[in-house]
Motif scaffolding. Structure first.
Motif, PDB file in Angstrom:
ATOM      1  N   SER A  28      36.512  33.866  30.570  1.00  0.00           N
ATOM      2  CA  SER A  28      36.547  33.576  32.166  1.00  0.00           C
ATOM      3  C   SER A  28      37.344  32.830  32.523  1.00  0.00           C
ATOM      4  CB  SER A  28      35.082  33.136  32.063  1.00  0.00           C
ATOM      5  OG  SER A  28      34.767  32.182  31.666  1.00  0.00           O
ATOM      6  N   ASP A  29      37.777  32.069  31.413  1.00  0.00           N
ATOM      7  CA  ASP A  29      39.297  31.718  31.633  1.00  0.00           C
ATOM      8  C   ASP A  29      40.480  32.163  32.152  1.00  0.00           C
ATOM      9  OD1 ASP A  29      41.221  29.673  31.882  1.00  0.00           O
ATOM     10  OD2 ASP A  29      40.915  28.659  29.699  1.00  0.00           O
ATOM     11  N   PRO A  30      40.848  31.474  33.427  1.00  0.00           N
ATOM     12  CA  PRO A  30      41.729  32.761  34.059  1.00  0.00           C
ATOM     13  C   PRO A  30      43.373  32.474  33.385  1.00  0.00           C
ATOM     14  CG  PRO A  30      41.053  31.442  35.909  1.00  0.00           C
ATOM     15  CD  PRO A  30      39.599  31.418  34.664  1.00  0.00           C
ATOM     16  N   LYS A  31      43.627  31.176  32.869  1.00  0.00           N
ATOM     17  CA  LYS A  31      44.550  31.139  32.154  1.00  0.00           C
ATOM     18  C   LYS A  31      44.857  32.238  31.194  1.00  0.00           C
ATOM     19  CE  LYS A  31      44.635  26.291  33.503  1.00  0.00           C
ATOM     20  NZ  LYS A  31      44.855  24.942  32.729  1.00  0.00           N
ATOM     21  N   LYS A  32      43.948  32.547  30.414  1.00  0.00           N
ATOM     22  CA  LYS A  32      44.037  33.442  29.086  1.00  0.00           C
ATOM     23  C   LYS A  32      43.609  35.085  29.572  1.00  0.00           C
ATOM     24  CE  LYS A  32      41.454  30.992  26.027  1.00  0.00           C
ATOM     25  NZ  LYS A  32      39.879  30.866  25.039  1.00  0.00           N
ATOM     26  N   CYS A  33      44.004  35.020  31.024  1.00  0.00           N
ATOM     27  CA  CYS A  33      44.145  36.403  31.387  1.00  0.00           C
ATOM     28  C   CYS A  33      45.327  36.765  32.822  1.00  0.00           C
ATOM     29  CB  CYS A  33      44.021  37.405  31.713  1.00  0.00           C
ATOM     30  SG  CYS A  33      42.696  36.529  33.194  1.00  0.00           S
ATOM     31  N   ARG A  36      46.528  36.308  38.592  1.00  0.00           N
ATOM     32  CA  ARG A  36      46.891  36.753  39.702  1.00  0.00           C
ATOM     33  C   ARG A  36      46.175  37.944  39.232  1.00  0.00           C
ATOM     34  NH1 ARG A  36      52.913  39.487  40.572  1.00  0.00           N
ATOM     35  NH2 ARG A  36      52.000  39.899  42.112  1.00  0.00           N
ATOM     36  N   TRP A  37      45.529  38.028  37.814  1.00  0.00           N
ATOM     37  CA  TRP A  37      44.594  39.576  37.395  1.00  0.00           C
ATOM     38  C   TRP A  37      43.269  38.876  37.490  1.00  0.00           C
ATOM     39  CZ3 TRP A  37      48.023  42.661  38.034  1.00  0.00           C
ATOM     40  CH2 TRP A  37      49.007  42.311  37.636  1.00  0.00           C
ATOM     41  N   MET A  38      42.488  37.558  37.718  1.00  0.00           N
ATOM     42  CA  MET A  38      41.254  37.032  37.845  1.00  0.00           C
ATOM     43  C   MET A  38      40.490  37.941  38.331  1.00  0.00           C
ATOM     44  SD  MET A  38      41.235  33.798  39.714  1.00  0.00           S
ATOM     45  CE  MET A  38      40.163  33.459  40.877  1.00  0.00           C
ATOM     46  N   ASN A  80      45.889  30.819  50.185  1.00  0.00           N
ATOM     47  CA  ASN A  80      45.518  30.968  49.514  1.00  0.00           C
ATOM     48  C   ASN A  80      45.739  32.013  48.699  1.00  0.00           C
ATOM     49  OD1 ASN A  80      42.995  31.393  47.111  1.00  0.00           O
ATOM     50  ND2 ASN A  80      41.984  30.803  48.706  1.00  0.00           N
ATOM     51  N   TYR A  81      46.900  33.075  48.361  1.00  0.00           N
ATOM     52  CA  TYR A  81      47.056  34.463  48.306  1.00  0.00           C
ATOM     53  C   TYR A  81      45.727  35.239  47.082  1.00  0.00           C
ATOM     54  CZ  TYR A  81      49.578  33.010  43.772  1.00  0.00           C
ATOM     55  OH  TYR A  81      49.932  32.664  42.341  1.00  0.00           O
ATOM     56  N   HIS A  82      45.123  33.744  46.141  1.00  0.00           N
ATOM     57  CA  HIS A  82      43.894  34.741  45.557  1.00  0.00           C
ATOM     58  C   HIS A  82      43.115  35.441  46.472  1.00  0.00           C
ATOM     59  CE1 HIS A  82      46.426  33.236  42.453  1.00  0.00           C
ATOM     60  NE2 HIS A  82      45.799  31.910  42.844  1.00  0.00           N
ATOM     61  N   ILE A  88      42.138  42.626  47.798  1.00  0.00           N
ATOM     62  CA  ILE A  88      42.415  44.161  47.652  1.00  0.00           C
ATOM     63  C   ILE A  88      41.720  44.606  46.793  1.00  0.00           C
ATOM     64  CG2 ILE A  88      44.465  45.242  46.002  1.00  0.00           C
ATOM     65  CD1 ILE A  88      46.287  42.892  47.187  1.00  0.00           C
ATOM     66  N   VAL A  89      40.900  44.348  45.675  1.00  0.00           N
ATOM     67  CA  VAL A  89      40.079  44.765  45.203  1.00  0.00           C
ATOM     68  C   VAL A  89      38.284  45.335  45.939  1.00  0.00           C
ATOM     69  CG1 VAL A  89      38.034  44.213  43.355  1.00  0.00           C
ATOM     70  CG2 VAL A  89      40.649  43.251  43.039  1.00  0.00           C
ATOM     71  N   GLU A  90      37.726  44.665  46.879  1.00  0.00           N
ATOM     72  CA  GLU A  90      37.237  44.793  47.869  1.00  0.00           C
ATOM     73  C   GLU A  90      37.622  46.344  48.676  1.00  0.00           C
ATOM     74  OE1 GLU A  90      36.200  41.407  49.719  1.00  0.00           O
ATOM     75  OE2 GLU A  90      34.909  40.701  48.203  1.00  0.00           O
ATOM     76  N   LYS A  91      38.756  46.011  49.474  1.00  0.00           N
ATOM     77  CA  LYS A  91      39.294  47.081  49.791  1.00  0.00           C
ATOM     78  C   LYS A  91      39.520  49.077  49.128  1.00  0.00           C
ATOM     79  CE  LYS A  91      43.876  48.486  51.803  1.00  0.00           C
ATOM     80  NZ  LYS A  91      45.333  48.291  52.418  1.00  0.00           N
ATOM     81  N   HIS A  92      39.777  49.063  47.800  1.00  0.00           N
ATOM     82  CA  HIS A  92      39.790  49.397  47.236  1.00  0.00           C
ATOM     83  C   HIS A  92      38.613  50.165  45.755  1.00  0.00           C
ATOM     84  CE1 HIS A  92      44.329  50.674  48.275  1.00  0.00           C
ATOM     85  NE2 HIS A  92      44.587  49.728  47.812  1.00  0.00           N
TER      86      HIS A  92
END
Length: 165
Positions: A28-33, A36-38, A80-82, A88-92
């Motif tokens: 869950s740590d965004p720094k690990k993945c 931008r991809w969370m 806040n581009y997150h 984007i994820v919701e749209k697709h």
């Protein structure tokens, strides 16, 4: 751009059918993945994410060419581009994996073609376009192709490793 895209497709082709549709299991740590991809929870999400950022680049260049330059990110997402990534994820959600691959293939070709329409000076000199501020047009192309392709390959390798352990 082409090398990064080839490496991405090579990594995708290494995934089994089950791994390709399996949900990502990243910390869950965004720094690990990567922040931008969370919101990307599967390969489809990752691919449509890449596709939509390339659509932004296409619109960015189109606005410049039409004499109506604007910032790369839409106004509502600039700070806040997150939120945009989440949208984007919701749209697709109804976009299938094959369609996502096809969409990305199309915009990848568009990025190659678009980049070829710029001179070396336009691509690599700062200040040619006011809307690129202190960076170059080439850096914008890199930010929607080469860099995220490389990051996506790393994510997919981690995904595959997580499922194999």
């Amino acid at each position: 751009m082409q090398d990064g895209y080839a490496k991405l497709n090579e990594q995708i082709n290494k995934l089994s059918a089950e791994t390709a549709v399996a949900p990502f299991n990243f910390p869950s740590d965004p720094k690990k993945c990567g922040v931008r991809w969370m919101y990307d929870r599967c390969l489809r999400n990752l691919l449509v994410h890449l596709y939509e950022w390339q659509v932004l680049m296409r619109v960015f260049v189109q606005n410049i060419r039409e004499g109506n330059p604007r910032d790369f990110l839409p106004d509502e997402y600039r700070k806040n581009y997150h939120e945009m990534d989440k949208m984007i994820v919701e749209k697709h959600q109804d976009t299938g994996l094959e369609e996502a691959e096809s969409l990305l293939a199309k915009t990848h070709q568009e990025m190659l073609s678009l980049a070829d329409t710029f001179s070396d000076e336009e691509l690599f000199s700062r200040g040619v376009y006011k809307c690129t501020y202190t960076t170059t047009m080439a850096a914008y192309f890199e930010s929607v192709t080469t860099s995220p392709y490389s990051q996506a390959v790393k994510l997919l390798k981690t995904h595959q490793k997580n499922l194999n352990t």
